[in-house]
Write a protein that holds these residues in place. Structure first.
Motif, PDB file in Angstrom:
ATOM      1  N   GLY A 231     -51.394   0.396  33.989  1.00 33.37           N
ATOM      2  CA  GLY A 231     -52.445  -0.047  33.091  1.00 33.37           C
ATOM      3  C   GLY A 231     -53.802  -0.232  33.730  1.00 33.37           C
ATOM      4  O   GLY A 231     -54.727  -0.737  33.089  1.00 33.37           O
ATOM      5  N   ASP A 232     -53.950   0.159  34.992  1.00 34.53           N
ATOM      6  CA  ASP A 232     -55.219  -0.011  35.694  1.00 34.53           C
ATOM      7  C   ASP A 232     -55.582   1.289  36.409  1.00 34.53           C
ATOM      8  O   ASP A 232     -55.504   1.391  37.624  1.00 34.53           O
ATOM      9  CB  ASP A 232     -55.106  -1.167  36.701  1.00 34.53           C
ATOM     10  CG  ASP A 232     -56.412  -1.443  37.432  1.00 34.53           C
ATOM     11  OD1 ASP A 232     -57.473  -0.932  36.998  1.00 34.53           O
ATOM     12  OD2 ASP A 232     -56.371  -2.153  38.453  1.00 34.53           O
ATOM     13  N   GLU A 233     -55.970   2.293  35.620  1.00 38.38           N
ATOM     14  CA  GLU A 233     -56.273   3.597  36.224  1.00 38.38           C
ATOM     15  C   GLU A 233     -57.461   3.520  37.172  1.00 38.38           C
ATOM     16  O   GLU A 233     -57.464   4.182  38.211  1.00 38.38           O
ATOM     17  CB  GLU A 233     -56.525   4.650  35.149  1.00 38.38           C
ATOM     18  CG  GLU A 233     -56.760   6.033  35.737  1.00 38.38           C
ATOM     19  CD  GLU A 233     -56.678   7.146  34.720  1.00 38.38           C
ATOM     20  OE1 GLU A 233     -57.665   7.901  34.609  1.00 38.38           O
ATOM     21  OE2 GLU A 233     -55.625   7.259  34.046  1.00 38.38           O
ATOM     22  N   GLU A 234     -58.481   2.740  36.840  1.00 36.90           N
ATOM     23  CA  GLU A 234     -59.636   2.637  37.739  1.00 36.90           C
ATOM     24  C   GLU A 234     -59.228   2.034  39.077  1.00 36.90           C
ATOM     25  O   GLU A 234     -59.696   2.476  40.127  1.00 36.90           O
ATOM     26  CB  GLU A 234     -60.754   1.811  37.091  1.00 36.90           C
ATOM     27  CG  GLU A 234     -61.454   2.521  35.949  1.00 36.90           C
ATOM     28  CD  GLU A 234     -62.003   3.885  36.349  1.00 36.90           C
ATOM     29  OE1 GLU A 234     -62.705   3.960  37.378  1.00 36.90           O
ATOM     30  OE2 GLU A 234     -61.724   4.865  35.636  1.00 36.90           O
ATOM     31  N   GLY A 235     -58.367   1.040  39.042  1.00 32.17           N
ATOM     32  CA  GLY A 235     -57.864   0.458  40.286  1.00 32.17           C
ATOM     33  C   GLY A 235     -57.045   1.458  41.084  1.00 32.17           C
ATOM     34  O   GLY A 235     -57.119   1.497  42.322  1.00 32.17           O
ATOM     35  N   ARG A 236     -56.269   2.277  40.370  1.00 35.08           N
ATOM     36  CA  ARG A 236     -55.476   3.298  41.052  1.00 35.08           C
ATOM     37  C   ARG A 236     -56.382   4.354  41.689  1.00 35.08           C
ATOM     38  O   ARG A 236     -56.109   4.818  42.805  1.00 35.08           O
ATOM     39  CB  ARG A 236     -54.490   3.954  40.091  1.00 35.08           C
ATOM     40  CG  ARG A 236     -53.428   3.016  39.549  1.00 35.08           C
ATOM     41  CD  ARG A 236     -52.219   3.761  39.031  1.00 35.08           C
ATOM     42  NE  ARG A 236     -52.508   4.792  38.048  1.00 35.08           N
ATOM     43  CZ  ARG A 236     -52.621   4.577  36.738  1.00 35.08           C
ATOM     44  NH1 ARG A 236     -52.477   3.344  36.254  1.00 35.08           N
ATOM     45  NH2 ARG A 236     -52.863   5.573  35.900  1.00 35.08           N
ATOM     46  N   LYS A 237     -57.446   4.731  40.990  1.00 32.49           N
ATOM     47  CA  LYS A 237     -58.389   5.702  41.550  1.00 32.49           C
ATOM     48  C   LYS A 237     -58.984   5.178  42.857  1.00 32.49           C
ATOM     49  O   LYS A 237     -59.078   5.904  43.847  1.00 32.49           O
ATOM     50  CB  LYS A 237     -59.518   5.989  40.561  1.00 32.49           C
ATOM     51  CG  LYS A 237     -59.124   6.835  39.368  1.00 32.49           C
ATOM     52  CD  LYS A 237     -60.312   7.025  38.442  1.00 32.49           C
ATOM     53  CE  LYS A 237     -59.964   7.851  37.213  1.00 32.49           C
ATOM     54  NZ  LYS A 237     -61.120   7.967  36.287  1.00 32.49           N
ATOM     55  N   GLU A 238     -59.387   3.915  42.848  1.00 33.61           N
ATOM     56  CA  GLU A 238     -59.975   3.317  44.044  1.00 33.61           C
ATOM     57  C   GLU A 238     -58.965   3.302  45.187  1.00 33.61           C
ATOM     58  O   GLU A 238     -59.271   3.691  46.319  1.00 33.61           O
ATOM     59  CB  GLU A 238     -60.459   1.905  43.745  1.00 33.61           C
ATOM     60  CG  GLU A 238     -61.079   1.207  44.938  1.00 33.61           C
ATOM     61  CD  GLU A 238     -61.532  -0.211  44.621  1.00 33.61           C
ATOM     62  OE1 GLU A 238     -61.856  -0.943  45.575  1.00 33.61           O
ATOM     63  OE2 GLU A 238     -61.540  -0.587  43.431  1.00 33.61           O
ATOM     64  N   GLY A 239     -57.745   2.844  44.888  1.00 32.93           N
ATOM     65  CA  GLY A 239     -56.718   2.770  45.932  1.00 32.93           C
ATOM     66  C   GLY A 239     -56.312   4.132  46.433  1.00 32.93           C
ATOM     67  O   GLY A 239     -56.099   4.336  47.638  1.00 32.93           O
ATOM     68  N   ALA A 240     -56.204   5.102  45.531  1.00 34.88           N
ATOM     69  CA  ALA A 240     -55.794   6.448  45.922  1.00 34.88           C
ATOM     70  C   ALA A 240     -56.854   7.113  46.780  1.00 34.88           C
ATOM     71  O   ALA A 240     -56.534   7.775  47.779  1.00 34.88           O
ATOM     72  CB  ALA A 240     -55.500   7.293  44.682  1.00 34.88           C
TER      73      ALA A 240
END
Length: 202
Positions: free
Chosen positions: A117-126
Motif C-alpha cells: 500500500g505504499d508504492e512511493e515508499g517502495r520506489k524510494e527503497g528500491a
C-alpha cells in the motif's frame, strides 16, 4: 555457523585493485567476458547488505550484438561508442514490487506487510538499495580482475521500454560496462577530497 571474523584486512594489492588504482574506463580491449564471469560477479554482489534483504536490483547483461544495438539507441552520443566496444553492459534496474519476494528473502517476519500500500515508499527503497547493489557489482567485478565503466547518460524511458518492457514495475537506475579496460581511454585521475573536506565525526 557464521565464520568468526578477525582483525585482518585485505592486502594493499587487493585494495589497490578494488579502489586506489581502479578507474572508470571509456574504452575496452577486444577480450571477451564469459557468462561464467557474470555469474561470479552476481554471486558476490548478492551478498552485500540491503534493507530487509529486499534485493530489489534486476539486472540485464547486455552482451549480444542485437542487444547492444538496442542499447546504443538509448544512450547519449558520448556513450554510444562505449556501449558498442564493451564486452558487456549491465543495466542495473530495480523492481518497485520487490516486496512480493520478501516472504522467502526475509522469512523470519512479515516484512511484505511493511511495504504494501505504499508504492512511493517502495520506489524510494528500491532505488536506494539497487544503487547499493550496483556499487557492489562494481566492487565485485574489480575484485574478479575486471574493469568497469558506470554511466548515467541514457534515456531511462527508452531503456525500460527496450529491456524491461514486459514488467512496468521494473525501472532502470544506471548502466555499467564491464570488461578489460583500455588504459589509453582514461585521463589523469580527478581530485579526491581529504577526509575533513566533506566529512566530520559527530
Amino acid at each position: 555457523m557464521p565464520k568468526q571474523f578477525h582483525d585482518t584486512h585485505l592486502s594493499d594489492d587487493a585494495l589497490d585493485q578494488i579502489f586506489r588504482e581502479a578507474r572508470s574506463y571509456n574504452g575496452w580491449l577486444g577480450k571477451d567476458v564469459s557468462d561464467e564471469q557474470l555469474h561470479a560477479i552476481y554471486e558476490l554482489m548478492k551478498m552485500g547488505p540491503t534493507s530487509a534483504n529486499m534485493q530489489p536490483a534486476r539486472i540485464v547483461w547486455v552482451k549480444s550484438d542485437e542487444a547492444k544495438a538496442k542499447l546504443v539507441e538509448c544512450v547519449s552520443d558520448g556513450n554510444k561508442d562505449k556501449v558498442k566496444a564493451a564486452p558487456v553492459t549491465a543495466l542495473v534496474g530495480y523492481d518497485i514490487d520487490f516486496h512480493e519476494e520478501l516472504p522467502w528473502l526475509f522469512p523470519h517476519t512479515d516484512a511484505k506487510s511493511w511495504f504494501e500500500g505504499d508504492e512511493e515508499g517502495r520506489k524510494e527503497g528500491a532505488f536506494r538499495n539497487s544503487a547499493l547493489q550496483g556499487a557492489y557489482l562494481i566492487i565485485a567485478a574489480r575484485a574478479l580482475g575486471l574493469d568497469t565503466g558506470p554511466m548515467s547518460g541514457f534515456d531511462a524511458e527508452a531503456v525500460e521500454k527496450a529491456f524491461f518492457g514486459d514488467d512496468p514495475k521494473h525501472k532502470v537506475n544506471f548502466i555499467c560496462s564491464i570488461g578489460y579496460g583500455d588504459a589509453e581511454s582514461i585521463f589523469e585521475r580527478s581530485p579526491r577530497p581529504e577526509f575533513d573536506k566533506f566529512t566530520r565525526i559527530a
